[in-house]
Design a protein around this motif. Structure first.
Motif, mmCIF file in Angstrom:
data_model
loop_
_atom_site.group_PDB
_atom_site.id
_atom_site.type_symbol
_atom_site.label_atom_id
_atom_site.label_comp_id
_atom_site.label_asym_id
_atom_site.label_seq_id
_atom_site.Cartn_x
_atom_site.Cartn_y
_atom_site.Cartn_z
ATOM 1 N N ARG A 137 92.011 27.687 -95.845
ATOM 2 C CA ARG A 137 92.459 27.084 -94.594
ATOM 3 C C ARG A 137 93.068 25.711 -94.833
ATOM 4 O O ARG A 137 94.117 25.376 -94.299
ATOM 5 C CB ARG A 137 91.281 26.980 -93.632
ATOM 6 N N GLU A 141 96.945 24.586 -94.240
ATOM 7 C CA GLU A 141 97.344 23.444 -93.419
ATOM 8 C C GLU A 141 98.282 22.508 -94.191
ATOM 9 O O GLU A 141 99.304 22.064 -93.676
ATOM 10 C CB GLU A 141 96.111 22.660 -92.966
ATOM 11 N N GLN A 156 101.663 24.128 -94.722
ATOM 12 C CA GLN A 156 102.503 24.166 -93.524
ATOM 13 C C GLN A 156 102.985 22.787 -93.114
ATOM 14 O O GLN A 156 103.972 22.662 -92.411
ATOM 15 C CB GLN A 156 101.745 24.847 -92.393
ATOM 16 N N SER A 157 102.275 21.751 -93.556
ATOM 17 C CA SER A 157 102.745 20.407 -93.241
ATOM 18 C C SER A 157 103.882 19.991 -94.161
ATOM 19 O O SER A 157 104.858 19.405 -93.715
ATOM 20 C CB SER A 157 101.602 19.406 -93.393
ATOM 21 N N TYR A 158 103.739 20.239 -95.440
ATOM 22 C CA TYR A 158 104.610 19.586 -96.415
ATOM 23 C C TYR A 158 105.564 20.537 -97.134
ATOM 24 O O TYR A 158 106.578 20.114 -97.652
ATOM 25 C CB TYR A 158 103.757 18.857 -97.466
ATOM 26 N N GLY A 169 109.002 23.577 -95.073
ATOM 27 C CA GLY A 169 110.390 23.261 -94.766
ATOM 28 C C GLY A 169 111.350 23.821 -95.801
ATOM 29 O O GLY A 169 112.448 24.268 -95.463
ATOM 30 N N PHE A 217 113.798 26.376 -93.640
ATOM 31 C CA PHE A 217 115.040 26.049 -92.936
ATOM 32 C C PHE A 217 115.853 24.999 -93.681
ATOM 33 O O PHE A 217 117.041 24.854 -93.469
ATOM 34 C CB PHE A 217 114.752 25.596 -91.506
ATOM 35 N N ASN A 218 115.235 24.237 -94.545
ATOM 36 C CA ASN A 218 115.946 23.201 -95.274
ATOM 37 C C ASN A 218 116.469 23.715 -96.614
ATOM 38 O O ASN A 218 117.063 22.973 -97.380
ATOM 39 C CB ASN A 218 115.018 22.006 -95.492
ATOM 40 N N PRO A 246 109.987 16.956 -104.592
ATOM 41 C CA PRO A 246 109.408 15.617 -104.761
ATOM 42 C C PRO A 246 108.005 15.677 -105.373
ATOM 43 O O PRO A 246 107.338 16.711 -105.301
ATOM 44 C CB PRO A 246 109.343 15.076 -103.336
ATOM 45 N N TRP A 250 104.109 14.945 -105.196
ATOM 46 C CA TRP A 250 103.179 14.762 -104.066
ATOM 47 C C TRP A 250 101.900 14.058 -104.490
ATOM 48 O O TRP A 250 100.988 13.901 -103.690
ATOM 49 C CB TRP A 250 102.862 16.103 -103.416
ATOM 50 N N THR A 288 100.799 11.238 -102.370
ATOM 51 C CA THR A 288 100.613 11.524 -100.953
ATOM 52 C C THR A 288 99.356 12.364 -100.735
ATOM 53 O O THR A 288 98.589 12.115 -99.818
ATOM 54 C CB THR A 288 101.830 12.303 -100.406
ATOM 55 N N HIS A 345 93.507 18.349 -101.976
ATOM 56 C CA HIS A 345 94.575 18.964 -101.201
ATOM 57 C C HIS A 345 95.495 19.775 -102.109
ATOM 58 O O HIS A 345 95.899 20.889 -101.776
ATOM 59 C CB HIS A 345 95.389 17.886 -100.474
#
Lengths: 233, 245, 675, 165, 130
Positions: free
Chosen positions: E40, E44, E47-49, E52, E63-64, E107, E109, E112, E117
């Motif tokens: 999970r 998360e 889907q955040s990072y 795209g 989409f990018n 990039p 991570w 970040t 994570h």
């Protein structure tokens, strides 16, 4: 060493050394018998006592292994379980409280029972041990009948059926004892004394009330059947 | 010479146990009267008193459960703090951490129930065997007091785990006591050390359960048993009507 | 059976029975597990020395004792021996290392296990520790709801690593749960349901009937739950609501507006689109959805009411989130004219907006029902101590045995199942229950159950409570404050911890971020900063004067003291720096998300107008740590050196064109983004 | 008392053979003896606490940077001193070796003094005066993952073993 | 005496065996499956990072993705999944494309996201294998 136990029956103090002195029957201690079979305390009694102790420990240990002592959640003064029950030996009393005013059920009746128990050996009627109907008298039957009826009416007035029903049954049994023929299967009934009738009455009531209080009372002290799921309260 | 023989020949052993082990009546008698605890027995007993139906051993059962209760109770005291909420937690400690703790607690609990039960049956047995009659009147009264003490012991012990069952059982019980005219309120106040079942009540019940009542009980048990001997041994069914007054 | 034989037998039985407990004790499962752990540990040990540590582990009960946390004792580590042991990652249970979270492994000694997981910490056997039996005092939290554990200490905040919990809490607030139920931290809760004074002039009896019988069926965005009212209930409630007097001023305004001539529907449509009403509303399901659906608005509210409302929503509904647009009277007439033409329920009966003729007897009954059904809790507000429903204190630690399952014999006897059923079908437990039915989906229900399970019976001690700094939004008094209130900036933007979540741009430090002049222009005519996000700030028709005042205030108040005005410290960047920065722009791969010139990705905002929009100090700080102000910023932290960040800033400061890619060019990407 | 022997009558025997009787008696007495011994052991086991609720002997004394040479930081609760020396850091027990009073640090005299019977120690724990029979023991010092000093008052180390962070 | 001790031993063994509980841990070599919690968390973070560019299913169709050259990696490709160890995947996420000798469009991570994570994302990526 295979000789069977030899029981010595003799009044000779040298042969019966445990008897230090002979006392007269009206004195103390009241040792009357000389014609009984005696055995050595060790091992006969001591061994039995040890076995008794062992059996008690075994039975209790098995209970302790098989059944855990109840332990509910920590005491919470704001959450009253429904029903809130006293320990089982007080549940007869708690059941009484259901029928009678608190002073009667909580104080008068227990105190009466306690006093009765204490004074038993100081009452002549208890000591004589004559069967109830042994000495016929004119007033006995009417008095007993009146007592039973009065008590029944008294308890019925409080709708205390767990007492009324045993009272009536015991009353009927008392008169039935009057009618039994000597030598029959029911002869022992004739031999029951008045105190024994009363004690039996008391024990039956105590057992009935305790059983009802323990198993047949649910939320709000309402009647439940123990084999049905009690509604959660 | 076996080890046993050697032990029995030491002066220390002989200073403690003065009789031999050969199964002679003399040794057997010495076993009884050289022992403080067995001394309550006569050297010989009437054979019929050994029969099960004579007494159903109910007094013995009660005494046996008392002994178990004292032994397990002392052990349980080692892990018990009469305070809120530690008292309840100690029950959990007994269950989860202390080796054999839950067994001892169970044993204590079930013995207590057995003691109340067998004491009551013992009283009935004595009554129906008419064993309260002279010269045993006084012992009957002692017995009634013992029964009362047994009930009180069981009742005071009921609060000690400080769980819902204990708390509400005792609340209900003390509220019954409150009904007594004049003294009821005071009795309850003194019993609980306050107006509510609280930590004070727990401490009082603890002291009553572990000190006051057991001491009284053991003293009275001594009197009771001593009187059994003094009043002529255990009395079974009244088959012998010669003895009725 | 002779006496001696009996004695021998009973002695043997005595021995055997008494041996039972010690033997059982010696064979307690945790001992076997600890021996097993030695084996597992030795098999996984990296060195002989490490293996030695495993093999010499004593067989003993392990515990974490935390006197400060309600005297907590957790013995879970007696069996879960590898919880903080990195060598036990992916080891078989119960030895496995705890999955890494914010608090594990570093805080195990500080919190223990049951603070988060529930269960009986004192227990040393599996069944009791996990509380799997029906009458367990403290059952373990199912993994599904594990985030409830976070909420025990984080009891008044959204927890970043606990999205389900945070969503549940937000949903409970939004659903006005606390209007009826008391809960710690929500004692002052006031529902913001609309006042009902003007209802009799707004809508008709038929629409009200439809609404009361099921609000969600009328408007998918409705927050009002279904009270499952009977036909009679609806009738008397309607009479009561239509009997309520309309405040004279509003009545006047509505009547005047109703008498105005019709507007220009085509112009209204343009205005509606320009103003981005769907930043909050939906039309035919398209839009943000935090405000009512407008697809059939003309069949819901009378023309006069709509005109009067849009002109001054705050007079009708003081708590509304809707800003007061600076529309002209004609603008509003035009917009409502478009509503009347297009946004209508064409299947509805003609009399849907016909008011009700009030019967006073019914109205009185209706008033009683309004109180007894609890309508007042949301619509008129409740005083403290008058909360309608049961308290929620300690609901997360109720024992399953103490729950009233009523008629629901189908449910598992667990707290989670009970709570789930309570919020799905509250009235299925018994007849006469008053809680209305909310239409939550499965994920929402899971979130709310999580939030409820997070409410402990005894709050954790203050030392363990995470108390976020509750700073109220700083909104200046005076004219600027009035402007901000009028345009309801806080409905969408966050300031500090307060404010709405519609905008991704918090205003907290906006003054340090953007240039004053750019902001003035933006406020007057907002545009989409990020091409993939079609939603943008509504055109509020802010006047230049107001925009100037707002920009002045923002530049003065919403400032981050740690952001330098001039990152170059008085030494202007050289061309060389800018050239180096351009090189870095390529090296870091910034163009995969950002547009400069004609190329680049649509993920981040185009950087073509950086100089005009952003202050260099802010750019510099942002490059050093993009997550500095908002943790959920997607731009990765490159761990740049100060020199690199400064050079890149210098480069970006050379960019001052108008947006190179028109918004429409990004259209293919929008749908993706809207997901 | 041989003359009394006759008073007790002849020995009483039962129907069993002596061998059998002995065997059963031995089983019974033996089992009882095993129970007696075993219950003693089990009772001892019962009485041994399996978990302890005692404060930890370790504590975090702070960053090594706080202990410049000559800095003495007492910890009343844990009964220890942490002392910065020229070549590192060490910890001393604050429990007087005389009768267990808690000693105090006198900063003006750079000495450790016991309030009970006037024992005095220098900063290395050596007895300089008074009835104390032994110097103050040195305690284990280590560093945790965050780099902070951790003192374990439960571990006595060799004197003079200074911890170098 | 021998018979007696024998009896006692038998009795003890009987007692011992009768109260042994069938509570055995799984074998020491078994590898546990990722927990629901890790999946999970990984989802998360993904889907955040990541979504795209790498797309919902990991196919590299975010989409990018259209403006990226080279194209984002198809993470659901079984060949790719087989070819990379968890440590390599985590390293690429941590240090970015440039860090592992690939394109800088991916990039880094590591500054970040923290290790848990990144590990969780790796677990989630593993679950996307076609």
């Amino acid at each position: 060493m295979t000789t069977p136990i030899e029981i010595i029956e003799s009044d000779d103090p040298l042969a019966n050394p445990w008897r230090v002195a002979l006392v007269r029957p009206d004195g103390r201690p009241a040792v009357h018998e000389t014609d009984e079979r005696y055995v050595m305390t060790f091992p006969h009694l001591i061994l039995r006592e040890i076995i008794l102790f062992q059996v008690v420990v075994i039975v209790l240990s098995l209970a302790a292994i098989l059944f855990n002592a109840p332990l509910e959640s920590i005491a919470n003064p704001v959450e009253t379980p429904n029903p809130a029950k006293a320990p089982w030996y007080f549940l007869g009393l708690q059941e009484l409280l259901h029928y009678f005013p608190p002073v009667v059920a909580g104080v008068v009746l227990p105190a009466l029972v306690g006093i009765c128990l204490v004074v038993i050996p100081y009452w002549r009627v208890n000591l004589e041990g004559a069967p109830l109907w042994a000495a016929p008298s004119r007033w006995k039957a009417p008095a007993i009948a009146a007592s039973v009826i009065l008590l029944s009416i008294l308890f019925a007035a409080f709708s205390c059926w767990p007492i009324v029903i045993p009272t009536v049954i015991i009353g009927v049994a008392m008169f039935a004892a009057h009618a039994v023929r000597p030598g029959g299967r029911w002869q022992w009934l004739w031999g029951v004394t008045l105190p024994e009738w009363i004690m039996t009455w008391f024990v039956v009531i105590a057992v009935v009330l305790t059983v009802i209080g323990t198993f047949f009372r649910g939320p709000g002290w309402s009647w439940v059947w123990p084999w049905m799921d009690a509604p959660r309260g | 010479m076996t080890v046993g023989e050697w032990v029995r020949n030491t002066s220390v052993y002989r200073s403690v146990i003065r009789h031999g082990i050969a199964p002679t009546n003399r040794n057997r008698s010495l076993i009884i009267f050289e022992n403080l605890f067995l001394h309550v027995h006569p050297v010989k007993v009437r054979e019929k008193t050994l029969r099960f139906t004579h007494t159903f051993w109910l007094g013995g059962i009660t005494l046996a459960s008392t002994i178990i209760l004292v032994a397990t109770g002392i052990l349980l005291m080692f892990y018990y703090h009469p305070s809120v909420p530690q008292a309840y937690r100690d029950m959990k400690e007994l269950q989860y951490v202390v080796d054999n703790g839950v067994f001892l607690r169970n044993l204590h609990r079930w013995s207590a129930h057995l003691m109340v039960f067998s004491a009551f049956l013992h009283m009935l047995r004595v009554f129906y065997h008419r064993a309260y009659r002279p010269p045993r009147q006084f012992n009957w009264v002692v017995g009634v007091v013992l029964l009362l003490l047994t009930l009180l012991l069981s009742y005071t012990g009921y609060l000690l785990p400080w769980d819902q069952l204990a708390f509400w059982g005792v609340s209900v019980g003390t509220n019954m006591a409150k009904q007594a005219p004049l003294v009821g309120e005071r009795v309850r106040f003194f019993l609980l050390g306050g107006n509510i079942v609280s930590e004070n009540a727990l401490l009082r019940f603890y002291v009553l359960h572990c000190v006051v009542l057991p001491v009284a009980l053991l003293l009275l048990i001594s009197v009771h048993i001593w009187r059994v001997r003094k009043d002529g041994g255990v009395q079974g069914p009244p088959d012998d009507e010669r003895r009725s007054l | 059976m002779t006496l001696r034989r009996l004695f021998a037998l009973s002695s043997l039985a005595f021995l055997i029975v008494l041996a039972f407990s010690p033997v059982k004790n010696a064979l307690r499962p945790y001992r076997a597990l600890q021996r097993q752990f030695r084996v597992v540990g030795i098999a996984r040990a990296s060195s002989g020395k490490a293996a030695e540590v495993y093999s010499s582990r004593p067989i003993a009960i392990q515990q974490v004792w935390i006197p400060e946390l309600n005297n907590r004792v957790d013995r879970c580590t007696t069996c879960h021996l590898g919880v903080v042991d990195a060598a036990m990652t992916s080891a078989p249970e119960p030895f496995r290392t705890h999955p890494p979270t914010f608090h594990t492994p570093r805080d195990v000694q500080r919190f223990g296990c049951t603070a988060c997981h529930g269960g009986e910490g004192l227990a040393t056997d599996e069944e009791d520790a996990h509380g799997t039996s029906a009458d367990a005092t403290s059952p373990i939290l199912p993994t599904e709801f594990i985030e409830a554990g976070c909420g025990r200490c984080h009891d008044a905040e959204a927890v970043r690593d606990a999205p389900t919990l945070s969503a549940g809490r937000a949903l409970m607030t939004k659903s006005n749960c606390f209007a009826c139920h008391k809960a710690r931290g929500h004692e002052d809760f006031r529902a913001d349901a609309p006042p009902l004074e003007t209802l009799s002039m707004k809508t008709g009896a038929e629409w009200l009937r439809r609404w009361l019988s099921n609000p969600k069926a009328v408007d998918a965005n409705a927050t009002m739950p279904n009270f499952q009212l009977t036909g009679d209930d609806i009738k008397v409630l309607s009479h009561y609501l239509f009997a309520r007097p309309v405040p004279p001023q509003l009545q006047h305004a509505i009547e005047l507006a109703g008498a105005e001539p019709n507007g220009d529907s085509a112009r209204g449509k343009t205005l509606f689109a320009e103003s981005r009403c769907i930043s909050c509303h939906t039309v035919g399901g398209k839009g943000n959805g935090s405000a009512p659906e407008l697809g059939t608005i003309a069949s819901r509210a009378s023309r006069g009411w709509l005109i009067a409302f849009v002109r001054d929503p705050h007079a009708f509904y003081p708590q509304t989130k809707m800003p007061r647009y600076s529309f002209t009277d004609a603008d509003v007439r035009d917009i409502v004219a478009w509503f009347e033409d297009e946004l209508k329920d064409f299947d509805a009966p003609a009399d849907i907006l016909t008011p009700l003729r009030v019967n006073q007897t019914f109205a009185e009954k209706g008033e009683k029902l309004f109180k007894s059904a609890g309508c007042f809790a949301c619509h008129s507000g409740v005083k403290e101590g008058e909360r309608f429903g049961p308290d929620l204190y300690g609901i997360g630690e109720l024992k399953a045995t103490s729950l009233d399952f009523g008629k629901r014999s189908d449910l598992p006897r667990t707290l989670a199942a009970w709570l789930d059923a309570k919020i799905s079908t509250p009235r299925s437990f018994a007849s006469g229950l008053k809680m209305p039915t909310f239409a939550f989906d499965a994920a929402q229900k899971r979130a709310i159950v999580t939030a409820l399970l997070a409410i402990p019976a005894i709050p954790v001690p203050d030392a363990y409570r995470s108390t976020p700094v509750q700073q109220a939004a700083i909104v200046p008094a005076g004219p600027v404050g009035e402007i901000m209130t009028r345009y309801r900036c806080l409905s969408c933007h966050q300031i500090g911890r307060a404010g709405g979540d519609i905008s991704t741009a918090p205003l907290t430090f906006e003054g340090s971020k953007v240039n004053h002049d750019w902001l003035v222009n933006y406020l007057a005519v907002p545009y989409s900063i990020r091409p993939i996000i079609a939603e943008r700030m509504p055109v509020l028709k802010v006047s230049k004067e107001e925009a100037g005042k707002l920009a002045d205030a923002i530049a003065m108040i919403y400032v981050d003291p740690s952001t330098p005005d001039d990152p170059f410290l008085g030494r202007p960047a050289s061309d060389h720096d800018a050239a180096e920065g351009e090189r870095l722009y390529t090296t870091f791969g910034c163009r995969s998300c950002h547009i400069i010139g004609k190329t680049g990705g649509y993920y981040g905002p185009p950087l073509t107008e950086t100089k005009a929009r952003l202050k260099p100090g802010w750019v510099f700080r942002f490059l050093q740590n993009p997550q500095r102000w908002r943790a959920d910023v997607r731009c990765p932290n490159y761990g740049m050196t100060d020199t690199d960040a400064l050079r890149l800033t210098a480069y970006l400061e050379t960019l001052a064109e108008a947006p190179a890619v028109p918004v429409a060019a990004a259209a293919p990407a929008r749908k993706e983004a809207a997901k | 008392m041989p003359e009394l022997e006759g008073m007790f009558g002849p020995e009483v025997e039962e129907e069993e053979t002596p061998g059998r009787r002995d065997f059963f008696t031995q089983i019974g007495v033996g089992a009882c003896a095993v129970v007696a011994v075993a219950s003693g052991i089990v009772t001892l086991d019962y009485l041994e606490p399996k978990v302890l609720f005692e404060p930890s002997t370790t504590y975090v004394a702070g960053s090594p940077l706080d202990f410049a040479p000559g800095v003495v930081v007492p910890n009343q609760e844990k009964k220890a001193f942490v002392i910065g020396a020229a070549n590192g850091i060490y910890a001393l027990s604050a429990v007087c070796t005389h009768l267990g009073c808690i000693t105090r640090y006198k900063s003006d005299e750079s000495a450790i003094a016991c309030p009970c019977h006037g024992s005095r120690f220098d900063l290395e724990g050596n007895v300089t005066h008074g009835p104390a029979p032994r110097p103050l023991p040195w305690l284990d010092v280590s560093q945790d993952a965050n780099g902070n000093l951790v003192v374990d008052t439960g571990i006595v180390i060799a004197r003079g073993k200074v911890f170098r962070p | 005496m021998r018979r007696r001790s024998l009896l006692i031993v038998i009795a003890l063994v009987l007692v011992a065996t009768s109260c042994r509980r069938a509570n055995r841990p799984a074998s020491a070599v078994a590898i546990a499956r990722p927990t629901q919690y890790e999946l999970r968390l990984g989802k998360e973070v993904y889907q955040s990072y990541c979504i795209g560019c790498h797309g919902d299913s990991g196919a590299g169709d975010g989409f990018n993705a259209f403006n990226l050259d080279p194209h984002p990696r198809d993470l659901s490709d079984p060949v790719f999944q087989k070819g990379k160890s968890n440590a390599e995947l985590a390293d690429a996420i941590r240090r970015g494309g440039a860090g592992v000798g690939l394109t800088s469009l991916m990039p880094p991570w590591g500054h970040t996201l923290d290790d848990r994570h990144i590990d969780a994302v790796v677990v989630y990526i593993r679950s996307m294998k076609r």
